[in-house]
Design an enzyme around this catalytic site. Sequence first.
Site, PDB file in Angstrom:
ATOM      1  N   HIS B 216      55.648  47.080  51.217  1.00  0.00           N
ATOM      2  CA  HIS B 216      56.495  48.109  50.633  1.00  0.00           C
ATOM      3  C   HIS B 216      57.547  48.640  51.598  1.00  0.00           C
ATOM      4  O   HIS B 216      58.396  49.431  51.203  1.00  0.00           O
ATOM      5  CB  HIS B 216      55.625  49.237  50.061  1.00  0.00           C
ATOM      6  N   SER B 220      59.516  43.405  47.973  1.00  0.00           N
ATOM      7  CA  SER B 220      59.186  42.002  47.720  1.00  0.00           C
ATOM      8  C   SER B 220      60.374  41.100  48.010  1.00  0.00           C
ATOM      9  O   SER B 220      61.524  41.477  47.771  1.00  0.00           O
ATOM     10  CB  SER B 220      58.792  41.812  46.253  1.00  0.00           C
ATOM     11  N   LYS B 244      53.923  42.770  33.429  1.00  0.00           N
ATOM     12  CA  LYS B 244      53.963  41.360  33.807  1.00  0.00           C
ATOM     13  C   LYS B 244      52.696  40.981  34.574  1.00  0.00           C
ATOM     14  O   LYS B 244      52.051  39.976  34.274  1.00  0.00           O
ATOM     15  CB  LYS B 244      55.203  41.089  34.658  1.00  0.00           C
ATOM     16  N   ASP B 245      52.312  41.806  35.563  1.00  0.00           N
ATOM     17  CA  ASP B 245      51.085  41.535  36.326  1.00  0.00           C
ATOM     18  C   ASP B 245      49.867  41.594  35.412  1.00  0.00           C
ATOM     19  O   ASP B 245      48.969  40.751  35.493  1.00  0.00           O
ATOM     20  CB  ASP B 245      50.912  42.568  37.455  1.00  0.00           C
ATOM     21  N   GLU B 288      32.255  23.703  49.716  1.00  0.00           N
ATOM     22  CA  GLU B 288      32.941  24.118  48.501  1.00  0.00           C
ATOM     23  C   GLU B 288      34.357  23.537  48.511  1.00  0.00           C
ATOM     24  O   GLU B 288      34.924  23.298  49.575  1.00  0.00           O
ATOM     25  CB  GLU B 288      33.006  25.645  48.470  1.00  0.00           C
TER      26      GLU B 288
HETATM   27  C1  HEM Z   1      35.665  38.675  49.198  1.00  0.00           C
HETATM   28  C2  HEM Z   1      34.806  38.775  48.250  1.00  0.00           C
HETATM   29  C3  HEM Z   1      33.604  37.866  48.095  1.00  0.00           C
HETATM   30  C4  HEM Z   1      33.543  36.484  48.085  1.00  0.00           C
HETATM   31  C5  HEM Z   1      34.713  35.505  48.229  1.00  0.00           C
HETATM   32  C6  HEM Z   1      32.144  36.128  47.879  1.00  0.00           C
HETATM   33  C7  HEM Z   1      31.661  34.819  47.802  1.00  0.00           C
HETATM   34  C8  HEM Z   1      30.343  34.462  47.548  1.00  0.00           C
HETATM   35  C9  HEM Z   1      29.863  33.121  47.314  1.00  0.00           C
HETATM   36  C10 HEM Z   1      30.715  31.830  47.362  1.00  0.00           C
HETATM   37  C11 HEM Z   1      28.517  33.184  47.051  1.00  0.00           C
HETATM   38  C12 HEM Z   1      27.570  32.036  46.692  1.00  0.00           C
HETATM   39  C13 HEM Z   1      27.427  31.944  45.202  1.00  0.00           C
HETATM   40  C14 HEM Z   1      26.395  30.918  44.764  1.00  0.00           C
HETATM   41  O1  HEM Z   1      26.615  29.724  44.989  1.00  0.00           O
HETATM   42  O2  HEM Z   1      25.383  31.333  44.200  1.00  0.00           O
HETATM   43  C15 HEM Z   1      28.126  34.570  47.145  1.00  0.00           C
HETATM   44  C16 HEM Z   1      26.833  35.042  46.949  1.00  0.00           C
HETATM   45  C17 HEM Z   1      26.447  36.368  47.047  1.00  0.00           C
HETATM   46  N1  HEM Z   1      27.294  37.460  47.294  1.00  0.00           N
HETATM   47 FE1  HEM Z   1      29.319  37.379  47.551  1.00  0.00          FE
HETATM   48  N2  HEM Z   1      31.392  37.276  47.810  1.00  0.00           N
HETATM   49  C18 HEM Z   1      32.234  38.355  47.938  1.00  0.00           C
HETATM   50  C19 HEM Z   1      31.872  39.694  47.907  1.00  0.00           C
HETATM   51  C20 HEM Z   1      30.551  40.177  47.872  1.00  0.00           C
HETATM   52  C21 HEM Z   1      30.162  41.570  48.002  1.00  0.00           C
HETATM   53  C22 HEM Z   1      31.103  42.755  48.233  1.00  0.00           C
HETATM   54  C23 HEM Z   1      28.809  41.620  47.906  1.00  0.00           C
HETATM   55  C24 HEM Z   1      27.985  42.909  47.995  1.00  0.00           C
HETATM   56  C25 HEM Z   1      26.898  42.979  48.608  1.00  0.00           C
HETATM   57  C26 HEM Z   1      28.319  40.268  47.688  1.00  0.00           C
HETATM   58  C27 HEM Z   1      26.976  39.897  47.496  1.00  0.00           C
HETATM   59  C28 HEM Z   1      26.508  38.607  47.284  1.00  0.00           C
HETATM   60  C29 HEM Z   1      25.121  38.252  47.037  1.00  0.00           C
HETATM   61  C30 HEM Z   1      23.939  39.211  46.951  1.00  0.00           C
HETATM   62  C31 HEM Z   1      25.081  36.856  46.884  1.00  0.00           C
HETATM   63  C32 HEM Z   1      23.823  35.969  46.635  1.00  0.00           C
HETATM   64  C33 HEM Z   1      23.554  35.748  45.191  1.00  0.00           C
HETATM   65  C34 HEM Z   1      24.149  34.450  44.702  1.00  0.00           C
HETATM   66  O3  HEM Z   1      23.997  33.429  45.346  1.00  0.00           O
HETATM   67  O4  HEM Z   1      24.777  34.489  43.633  1.00  0.00           O
HETATM   68  N3  HEM Z   1      29.412  39.419  47.691  1.00  0.00           N
HETATM   69  N4  HEM Z   1      29.255  35.340  47.452  1.00  0.00           N
END
Ligand code: HEM
Lengths: 171, 425
Positions: B216, B220, B244-245, B288
Amino acid sequence: MTDMTTAEPTRRDILYIATTAVGIVGAASVIWPLIDQMNPDLTTLALSKTEIDLKPVAPGQNIVVKWQGKPVFVRNRPPKMVEQVRAVPMSELIDPETDQARVQVAQWLIVVGVCTHLGCTPNVGGDYDGWLCPCHGSQYDASGRVRHGPAPLNLLVPKYVFKTPTSVVVG
Amino acid sequence: MSGPSTYVPKSAFGRWFEQRLPIMGLMHSSFIVFPNPRNLNYFWTFGGILSFMLVAQILTGVTLAMHYVPDARLAFNSVEHIMRDVNYGWLLRYMHANGATMFFLAVYIHMLRGLYYGSYKAPREVLWLLGVIIFLLMMATAFMGYVLPWGQMSFWGATVITNLFSAIPVFGNYVTAWLWGGFSVGDPTLNRFFSLHYLLPFMIAGVVILHIWALHVPGSNNPAGVEPKSSKDTLPFHPYFTIKDGFAVVVFMIFFAWFVFFVPNFFGHADNYNPANPLVTPQEIVPEWYFLPYYAILRSIPYKLPGVLTMFASIAVFAFLPWLDTSRVRSGTYRPVFKVFFWVFVLCGIGLGYIGSQRVSDATILAGRLLLTYYFVFFLVILPLLGLLETPRQVPASISAAVLGAKGAAAAMPRGVGAEPSVKG
Ligand code: HEM
Ligand code: FES
């Protein structure tokens, strides 16, 4: 703000230096515990020895034993295999080391089954009578020596002692 | 955040509050009256899509964490428990897992948009660098998240990636033991990865605020690559860009929902439904999809340390982009030769991704090396030289000139676009 420079050091100058010095020492002494808590803890360190019974391992057989959370390969090598692996000229090796230097008893090869590239567990196979890593294709021979990259080093030989001719303690 | 602050609170309470915390005025000048170039195309909606996805990941993540257990003996079963027993647990998990994929899809489009339109050039270098930091944090977050379900791919992916640090000379083994809290990936590793996976998204949110702040200040960039010169060149953020967004976010959500509801495991790997086994590596380890190009670069180099360094360099090079591109013309629209090299670069990235998904063979290694060479030549040779050698097309005098020039005449503009912002046609 008024100009505070005076010829003589003031109480504020002393306080400034003392506060900064104590602050830096204090911060440094807290950072180390914060970092060191991530190192292996006492329970992990306590699990550092494993005993392996060699009696059930038939000639030519490989077994995988868990030691410190890592696989250890134990291979009962027939005399012909030992002969072949000892005949390989040093010039053909990526990480030159004689088979003699890698075993205590010619029959028993004991190596850590962690690929020296990025840590996968190699499977029995490949072109050298040894192991092939599924991750990026490194190959090891019957002495656990690397014969094909990208792994740079031979499979690690752990510390071990033979308690009896058929029982070995790793660690 | 800059922009004209014309906010006048309507109620007495509003005036009372604004004198004590002028946050409504800040929102008003940043997201209501903020002047945006009027020629922004749909590639400029990905910032909004990304912000939405970050919130979605945090919401689904925090709710998953209410049921997930970060213990090597229980983690795998707790994820199955989420899938089978927790009310809507399957939905939360599929939204979170596919959400990570959508997040990366959006960020790659967002970054390539920046590359094509020269959005990293002065005065937006700091904005670009903050973006590179967000990208690194996202990669760390997604990597650690993928470890949490504690399946075979989780375990071996974690092993391979943490072992990248064993390439550090002399200290390598101390660093890996420190990362693992043991002698291999294990329970302590899972526990700290969960802690950091929870933390990093909030750090991302913090850097996103800095990113928008830095945006900002100059405002942009736009498809013409010339700065707004008069109020004729801009439109207020609301309602033009909120709509738009918003529209783009909704379309993107439909695409996202299709994966969540119809092919939720499309981007996953069957091996990750096997519990982690430290003694057996699966026949094939694939990360991945969003990490595949870097994985291909790692595998194309048969030596450990050089391979690891090249992989890190392929990401770090983005940070140097503002100084590698020497062209004074911002937008790729007016750079006929750059355009060709740009699209070859996009294909090269996709090609590397494909190579990264294949089993290693002599053919994939050769192809990987060729693509990897182009990747670096593009950044380190083509971009610096092209700025000196290429003859750009005539850049339009202003944004309105670019819009009118493309459309032929003012009459061709949609109603209201030519009006003063305050009129809202
Ligand atoms: C930038 C944001 C985030 C990204 C890119 C992200 C990405 C991921 C990915 C790729 C997995 C594996 C999914 C699977 O194959 O099952 C995962 C699992 C998990 N994430 Fe995140 N995550 C994010 C934010 C968060 C936040 C804020 C939390 C809060 C605690 C969280 C909690 C968990 C938990 C508990 C799992 C395990 C359960 C599962 O496998 O589904 N994540 N996350
Ligand atoms: S981990 Fe074995 S070849 Fe890479």
